[in-house]
Scaffold this motif. Structure first.
Motif, short mmCIF file in Angstrom:
data_model
loop_
_atom_site.label_atom_id
_atom_site.label_comp_id
_atom_site.label_asym_id
_atom_site.label_seq_id
_atom_site.Cartn_x
_atom_site.Cartn_y
_atom_site.Cartn_z
N SER A 68 0.83 -1.19 0.00
CA SER A 68 0.00 0.00 0.00
C SER A 68 0.87 1.24 0.00
CB SER A 68 -0.92 0.01 1.23
OG SER A 68 -1.71 1.18 1.25
N GLY A 69 0.47 2.22 -0.81
CA GLY A 69 1.13 3.51 -0.81
C GLY A 69 0.39 4.54 0.03
N LEU A 70 -0.60 4.10 0.81
CA LEU A 70 -1.42 4.96 1.65
C LEU A 70 -1.27 4.55 3.10
CD1 LEU A 70 -4.65 4.82 -0.55
CD2 LEU A 70 -3.13 6.80 -0.32
N PRO A 71 -1.71 5.38 4.04
CA PRO A 71 -1.74 4.93 5.43
C PRO A 71 -2.53 3.63 5.55
CG PRO A 71 -2.20 7.28 5.30
CD PRO A 71 -2.17 6.78 3.89
N LEU A 131 -11.08 -7.00 -3.11
CA LEU A 131 -9.82 -6.84 -2.39
C LEU A 131 -9.99 -5.93 -1.18
CD1 LEU A 131 -7.58 -6.19 -5.52
CD2 LEU A 131 -7.50 -8.24 -4.11
N THR A 132 -9.13 -6.13 -0.19
CA THR A 132 -9.06 -5.20 0.93
C THR A 132 -7.93 -4.23 0.65
OG1 THR A 132 -9.86 -6.86 2.50
CG2 THR A 132 -8.65 -4.98 3.40
N ARG A 133 -8.27 -2.96 0.47
CA ARG A 133 -7.27 -1.94 0.20
C ARG A 133 -7.57 -0.71 1.06
NH1 ARG A 133 -4.89 -5.61 -1.15
NH2 ARG A 133 -4.01 -6.16 -3.17
N ASP A 134 -6.61 0.20 1.11
CA ASP A 134 -6.73 1.37 1.99
C ASP A 134 -7.46 2.53 1.32
OD1 ASP A 134 -5.25 0.23 4.21
OD2 ASP A 134 -3.46 0.43 2.95
N GLY A 135 -7.39 2.63 0.01
CA GLY A 135 -8.06 3.71 -0.67
C GLY A 135 -9.58 3.57 -0.62
N GLY A 136 -10.27 4.68 -0.44
CA GLY A 136 -11.73 4.67 -0.42
C GLY A 136 -12.34 4.00 0.79
N ALA A 137 -11.59 3.85 1.87
CA ALA A 137 -12.10 3.17 3.06
C ALA A 137 -12.93 4.12 3.91
CB ALA A 137 -10.94 2.63 3.89
N THR A 155 -3.80 7.63 -6.24
CA THR A 155 -3.37 7.19 -7.56
C THR A 155 -3.41 5.67 -7.64
OG1 THR A 155 -1.04 7.03 -6.93
CG2 THR A 155 -1.83 9.19 -7.70
N THR A 156 -3.33 5.16 -8.87
CA THR A 156 -3.31 3.72 -9.06
C THR A 156 -2.14 3.08 -8.33
OG1 THR A 156 -4.38 3.95 -11.22
CG2 THR A 156 -3.18 1.89 -10.80
N ALA A 157 -0.98 3.74 -8.36
CA ALA A 157 0.19 3.21 -7.67
C ALA A 157 -0.02 3.19 -6.16
CB ALA A 157 1.42 4.04 -8.03
N GLU A 158 -0.64 4.25 -5.62
CA GLU A 158 -0.90 4.29 -4.18
C GLU A 158 -1.92 3.25 -3.76
OE1 GLU A 158 -0.23 8.97 -2.96
OE2 GLU A 158 -2.09 8.38 -3.99
N TYR A 159 -2.95 3.09 -4.58
CA TYR A 159 -4.04 2.17 -4.23
C TYR A 159 -3.57 0.73 -4.29
CZ TYR A 159 -8.68 0.18 -3.87
OH TYR A 159 -9.77 -0.52 -3.45
N ASP A 211 -7.66 10.33 1.65
CA ASP A 211 -7.95 10.59 0.24
C ASP A 211 -9.37 11.15 0.13
OD1 ASP A 211 -8.65 8.07 1.27
OD2 ASP A 211 -8.83 7.17 -0.72
N TRP A 212 -9.60 11.95 -0.89
CA TRP A 212 -10.90 12.56 -1.15
C TRP A 212 -11.53 11.87 -2.35
CZ3 TRP A 212 -12.82 16.81 1.69
CH2 TRP A 212 -11.93 17.36 2.62
N GLY A 213 -12.85 11.76 -2.36
CA GLY A 213 -13.47 11.12 -3.50
C GLY A 213 -14.97 10.96 -3.38
N THR A 214 -15.50 10.05 -4.20
CA THR A 214 -16.94 9.85 -4.32
C THR A 214 -17.26 8.36 -4.30
OG1 THR A 214 -17.19 11.85 -5.65
CG2 THR A 214 -18.97 10.24 -5.78
#
Length: 692
Positions: free
Chosen positions: A475-478, A657-663, A619-623, A592-595
């Motif tokens: 992960s490239g995110l917290p 998948l379990t990922r950090d983005g959009g959590a 980003t795709t790389a971070e996600y 991250d900010w989003g919808t």
């Protein structure tokens, strides 16, 4: 893939009936074997499928939210390829996740066929991605299909792409091995092939036979697999073991056996179990009692309302010839059933001075809606002297409003309640393979006032195989979610929630809530939510804001260093075809900010099929793998599954998948679900239950 699960049984329902057969393909979704057809299952159908055609083992779930739309989530094990180095995944085979969609463009008539457009592997790595246009026509016991496919289904590439006449880019197809993006740049590109086949319903009703010609020559298989095809013609058979179980077998590629099983049910046409464990509704007396309202033993009536109609009574009042019962419904999912049972009890308790019974439903002291039943009409309908439509026309559902009333009875509060049960968690799709945990859960609630309460849960591990859980996704995110392994393996006894909450009605259509504590298994904090839900409207708007801090892995009272502010503005609205949409915009746990867009279909019995997708500034790389969050879900009232009434739901969520983005924060209480009874559609769609 994360799976939040509450037990749902797909039980055999008897012997097969003579009817057109609609069976699942190897990949999931209505089809032949390797190829899809234009046929659709009836709306409300759920199919769970497993098939094996070496070297592929496929497991899928197919949902039919509409008669014209089919969605499937598939999980494929490529058993002759490893997930990664032995140090990472041992001997685990490669796993692929995918989402399929199929849309009916034209429904079959006497002369014209069913026509459908479909997309395979639209939300996965694209290993099996394909687009197709297919038609079906039935003739007696034969159902013929024919189509054209691009991508995996059409890998033979029989002829030049006709779309290349419009644009040269359609003549070639880009490499399909992506990382979970929706690969729209590859749609309908490359050389296509024709495919088709026929299903024959044999004179023996449980058995149907299949023959297909597929457009894949197996020369471009994922992961450079070398697969030999001796024939493009596949043969198969499906045995309908029961109404809920299909067994399938076939001979594919001219050299390979196929075996499969499908469990399926329809949550629209199936009948809920008889409520044999519910108390019988009170019988109406031949004549109303002579007891005046101010002489009734209202404590006794309150007890009966609780035990027989599910109302936890707050108070009972009178205004002229109208009797009001204020309380919280705790037992009956269908409010019409609760209202009818309460009306019987009140009719048995008070004299003819009362003409109307009004049940005011509250949730944590939030007045939601009041349902007014005309007493005489109710009696006539229950006694079969008037049709149900007469009561339907005269029963009123309105927003709960303050009234000038005389209080007849005020109930003492019972502040404490608790429950125990089994919990199940599952994680599948990573290099560790299938992981599971069975737990014993105890939850409790204490109400300091009717709208201020504490709630908490303890969970004790009973059995699991999390000792195999060794992989933390990159992960490239917290790491707000990908530390899942540590939260699941650090302690056998955990405290998923421990929080204090307070709710208020701020105005006629405005509700608010504040809360603080250990809000979910990974985060603690404080926050607040407001919701504007106007009466009689099919839209609402809410907002929440939270300051949270990460919890220690043992899920006790300890906290870690990571903290953040997260929150969203969410709009809810009804769309055509009984569809609901929720669109959220805001900041997620990984900053991250989003919808997030959530679309769902709710049927008359409360069963809901839905899907969501989240796009953020990550980003795709971070996600990492998957590139954005998405999933499908099924929400089923336990009332549809059990022989006793309950308001609880079974919620099943498939997320690749379990990922950090959009959590997002997984809070226990949301104002929108707490105020759902403000929508009177469910009441009127199940109005017949008022006499049960």
């Amino acid at each position: 893939m994360n799976l939040r699960f509450a037990a749902v049984l797909l039980l055999p329902c008897g012997l097969a009936h003579a009817e057109p057969r609609l069976t699942q393909s190897d990949f999931g979704g209505v089809g032949l074997m390797q190829t899809p057809t234009a046929r659709m299952a009836p709306a409300g159908e759920l199919s769970v499928n497993a098939s094996r055609t070496s070297p592929y083992s496929r497991y899928s779930v197919s949902l039919q939210p509409f008669e014209w739309l089919e969605g499937s989530f598939r999980y494929t094990a490529i058993t002759n390829r490893r997930y990664g180095p032995e140090s990472l995944s041992g001997d685990q085979s490669y796993k692929d996740k995918a989402v399929d969609l199929k849309v009916r463009l034209w429904q079959e008539t006497h002369w014209a066929p069913d026509v459908a457009l479909g997309f395979r592997d639209v939300g996965g790595t694209g290993l099996f991605s394909s687009e197709f246009l297919v038609a079906n026509k039935r003739y007696d016991d034969f159902d013929f299909s024919a189509g054209i496919a691009w991508g995996y289904i059409g890998n033979r590439g029989d002829f030049e792409n006709p779309l290349g006449w419009a644009d040269d880019r359609f003549k070639t197809r880009p490499d399909g091995e992506g990382t979970g993006d929706v690969n729209t740049n590859a749609y309908f590109r490359g050389r296509p092939s024709l495919f088709g086949g026929v299903t024959y319903q044999t004179p023996w009703e449980p058995l149907s036979l299949k023959l297909e010609y597929e457009g894949n020559d197996y020369k471009n298989e994922p992961k450079d697999n070398v697969i030999k095809q001796d024939s493009p013609i596949n043969l198969g058979a499906v045995l309908k073991l029961t109404d809920s179980v299909d067994l399938s077998a076939g001979w594919e590629r001219g050299n390979t056996a196929m075996f499969g099983i499908t469990l399926h049910t329809n949550f629209v046409s199936r009948k809920a179990p008889a409520k044999t464990y519910d108390p019988p509704a009170e019988r109406l007396p031949a004549h109303a009692p002579n007891t005046a309202p101010d002489q009734v033993n209202w404590a006794n009536v309150s007890q009966r309302l609780q035990k027989n109609a599910g109302y936890n009574v707050e108070r009972i009042t009178q205004r002229g010839s109208e009797l009001f019962v204020y309380g919280e419904q705790t037992n009956y999912f269908h409010s019409a059933k609760a209202v009818g049972r309460a009306s019987r009890i009140l009719d048995n308790s008070v004299n003819d001075d009362i003409d109307w019974f009004t049940l005011v439903n509250k949730r944590y002291d939030l007045p939601l809606e009041e349902t007014s039943v005309p007493r005489e009409t109710f009696r006539e309908v229950v006694n079969n002297e008037e049709p149900l439509q007469t009561l339907h026309r005269s029963t009123e559902v309105n927003a709960a409003m303050p009234h000038t009333e005389t209080t007849l009875y005020t109930a003492a509060r019972d502040p404490f309640n608790y429950g125990v049960g089994l919990g199940y968690k599952q994680n599948i799709g990573g290099p560790d393979g299938l992981l599971y945990q069975l737990s014993a859960d105890a939850d409790a609630e204490y109400r300091f006032t009717r709208n201020t309460w504490w709630s908490g849960m303890l969970s004790a591990n009973l059995a699991n195989n999390y000792d195999h859980f060794t992989y933390d996704a990159p992960s490239g995110l917290p790491r707000v979610r990908t530390d899942l392994r540590k939260y699941l393996t650090t302690s056998d006894v955990t405290m998923p929630t421990f929080q204090l909450s307070h709710a208020e009605q701020l105005d006629k259509d405005l509700f608010g809530m504040v809360y603080g504590g250990y809000l979910e298994s990974m985060f603690a904090g404080v926050g607040g939510e407001v919701l504007f839900r106007p009466t009689g409207q099919r839209w609402s708007v809410g907002a929440d804001l939270n300051y949270v801090r990460q919890r220690e892995f043992n899920q006790g009272f300890g906290l870690r260093d990571y903290s953040t502010v997260t929150g969203h503005i969410t709009g809810y609205t009804d769309l055509p075809f009984d569809t609901q949409a929720a669109v959220s915009v805001g900041r997620y746990l990984a900053r991250d900010w989003g919808t997030t867009i959530d679309l769902s279909r709710e049927f008359a019995n409360g069963v809901r099929f839905g899907a969501w997708a989240t796009l953020t500034t990550a980003t795709t790389a971070e996600y990492g793998e998957g590139s954005f969050d998405k999933g499908i879900y099924l929400s089923i009232p336990f009332d549809e599954l059990m022989s006793m009434s309950t308001m609880r739901r079974a919620n099943i969520v498939w997320s690749p998948l379990t990922r950090d983005g959009g959590a997002r924060l997984n809070r226990s209480y949301w104002l929108h679900s707490m105020t759902d009874s403000r929508d009177s559609d469910m009441f009127y769609r199940n109005f017949d239950k008022i006499t049960q």
